[in-house]
Design a protein around this motif. Structure first.
Motif, PDB file in Angstrom:
ATOM      1  N   LEU A   1       0.813  -1.200   0.000  1.00 14.05           N
ATOM      2  CA  LEU A   1       0.000   0.000   0.000  1.00 14.05           C
ATOM      3  C   LEU A   1       0.855   1.262   0.000  1.00 14.05           C
ATOM      4  N   ALA A   2       0.623   2.109  -0.989  1.00  5.79           N
ATOM      5  CA  ALA A   2       1.352   3.376  -1.036  1.00  5.79           C
ATOM      6  C   ALA A   2       1.028   4.247   0.175  1.00  5.79           C
ATOM      7  N   GLU A   3      -0.154   4.039   0.744  1.00  8.13           N
ATOM      8  CA  GLU A   3      -0.609   4.866   1.872  1.00  8.13           C
ATOM      9  C   GLU A   3      -0.239   4.280   3.225  1.00  8.13           C
ATOM     10  N   HIS A   4       0.812   3.482   3.283  1.00  2.84           N
ATOM     11  CA  HIS A   4       1.084   2.725   4.504  1.00  2.84           C
ATOM     12  C   HIS A   4       1.217   3.621   5.740  1.00  2.84           C
ATOM     13  N   GLU A   5       1.829   4.780   5.607  1.00  9.00           N
ATOM     14  CA  GLU A   5       2.037   5.606   6.798  1.00  9.00           C
ATOM     15  C   GLU A   5       0.721   6.132   7.350  1.00  9.00           C
ATOM     16  N   SER A   6      -0.143   6.659   6.494  1.00  9.06           N
ATOM     17  CA  SER A   6      -1.433   7.150   6.978  1.00  9.06           C
ATOM     18  C   SER A   6      -2.308   6.010   7.467  1.00  9.06           C
ATOM     19  N   LEU A   7      -2.164   4.837   6.868  1.00 10.26           N
ATOM     20  CA  LEU A   7      -2.961   3.694   7.305  1.00 10.26           C
ATOM     21  C   LEU A   7      -2.525   3.205   8.674  1.00 10.26           C
ATOM     22  N   ILE A   8      -1.250   3.319   9.005  1.00 10.95           N
ATOM     23  CA  ILE A   8      -0.823   2.961  10.355  1.00 10.95           C
ATOM     24  C   ILE A   8      -1.519   3.847  11.371  1.00 10.95           C
ATOM     25  N   THR A   9      -1.635   5.128  11.060  1.00 13.47           N
ATOM     26  CA  THR A   9      -2.364   6.036  11.946  1.00 13.47           C
ATOM     27  C   THR A   9      -3.823   5.640  12.055  1.00 13.47           C
ATOM     28  N   SER A  10      -4.424   5.268  10.920  1.00 18.10           N
ATOM     29  CA  SER A  10      -5.838   4.861  10.933  1.00 18.10           C
ATOM     30  C   SER A  10      -6.041   3.576  11.722  1.00 18.10           C
ATOM     31  N   LEU A  11      -5.142   2.616  11.545  1.00 14.86           N
ATOM     32  CA  LEU A  11      -5.267   1.359  12.286  1.00 14.86           C
ATOM     33  C   LEU A  11      -5.044   1.577  13.783  1.00 14.86           C
ATOM     34  N   ALA A  12      -4.117   2.467  14.127  1.00 16.61           N
ATOM     35  CA  ALA A  12      -3.881   2.764  15.540  1.00 16.61           C
ATOM     36  C   ALA A  12      -5.132   3.348  16.197  1.00 16.61           C
ATOM     37  N   ALA A  13      -5.906   4.109  15.422  1.00 17.08           N
ATOM     38  CA  ALA A  13      -7.127   4.701  15.970  1.00 17.08           C
ATOM     39  C   ALA A  13      -8.180   3.643  16.291  1.00 17.08           C
ATOM     40  N   LEU A  14      -8.060   2.454  15.701  1.00 12.52           N
ATOM     41  CA  LEU A  14      -9.015   1.369  15.950  1.00 12.52           C
ATOM     42  C   LEU A  14      -8.648   0.541  17.173  1.00 12.52           C
ATOM     43  N   VAL A  15      -7.481   0.792  17.750  1.00  9.86           N
ATOM     44  CA  VAL A  15      -7.045   0.051  18.926  1.00  9.86           C
ATOM     45  C   VAL A  15      -7.680   0.654  20.171  1.00  9.86           C
TER      46      VAL A  15
END
Length: 277
Positions: A127-141
């Protein structure tokens, strides 16, 4: 292996389109070869982090669902939401506590809720958006929960001895990056990216499965090269004969190489867990 394609202007489209299509014959088996190579390591880490009774889990890019099912059956977690862009493999062996969601995680609002464990294996590297997706996934924790990310680390380098295997691996990484955007160059920075997403403490480890004749990881790479052959040839680093030689090398006693490693990084959401058995 677990897969969730991302967006990007690449000539081969996204993961699962030009390459590694779920509808292509044998793709489920290819994913399962990877699962056989890595599942025990993944499950041991998830259980060591506390995954067990009362835990609500999100498995992103769940592939054929092997990790999701083992979290339920062996770790005894309360529930798992298994997410993939194509869930055809996930519905083949339903088990109690396993819910399925067909979604593209790069689409805003595709995921919601709070989970004690958010897990993604071999997903963000595509995923080209890996950095922003890490932030999004962290918000689901949920508070007191943990985000666990596993992606590949390329262990070939300029000083790696020249073998058919080395040539094929270099061509694969370069070809997949050019065609579908797969990029593992950023993966060693995963712990820092987890810290940047507000998680602490963080830690990481690397597992490298041994390349042995007819082992799951050797069969995985051979199948992956066959499926990505056009992208590999386009790099000019190998020809058909070179790829065939690499496949033969994997099943021979001459093989003396390191597989790509799996780097697993994890980080905790500050706060106290409110769920439990």
């Amino acid at each position: 292996m677990n897969a969730a394609p991302g967006q990007g202007a690449f000539e081969g489209g996204r993961y699962g389109e030009a390459y590694f299509r779920p509808g292509q014959a044998g793709e489920g088996e290819r994913i399962d070869y990877g699962a056989l190579a890595y599942d025990d390591i993944s499950l041991a880490r998830l259980r060591a982090l506390g995954a067990g009774p009362g835990w609500r889990c999100l498995d992103v890019g769940a592939g054929t669902g092997t990790v999701s099912r083992r979290l339920l059956g062996e770790a005894g977690v309360e529930s798992v939401l298994a997410v993939d862009r194509d869930v055809r493999f996930l519905g083949e062996r339903p088990v109690p506590g396993l819910d399925l969601l067909e979604a593209d995680i790069t689409a805003p609002g595709s995921l919601s809720g709070q989970y004690d464990l958010v897990h993604a294996r071999f997903v963000l590297m595509h995923l080209a958006e890996h950095e922003s997706l890490i932030t999004s996934l962290a918000a689901l924790v949920a508070p007191g929960g943990v985000l666990v990310l596993s992606d590949a680390v390329d262990l070939t380098s300029d000083v790696t001895p020249a073998t058919p295997y080395t040539a094929a691996m270099r061509a694969m990484w370069q070809g997949l990056r050019a065609t579908i955007g797969t990029d593992v160059s950023w993966v060693p920075s995963s712990p820092q990216l987890l810290r940047g997403a507000g998680l602490e403490p963080v830690a990481a480890e690397i597992h490298v499965p041994p390349l042995q004749p007819d082992s799951p990881i050797s069969r995985f790479w051979a199948d992956t090269w066959e499926r990505s052959r056009p992208a590999m040839l386009a790099t000019g680093l190998v020809d058909d004969a070179g790829i065939d030689a690499a496949i033969r090398y994997l099943v021979s006693d001459e093989c003396a190489a390191l597989s790509a490693g799996m780097l697993t990084a994890w980080g905790w959401k500050p706060g106290e867990r409110t769920s439990g058995p």
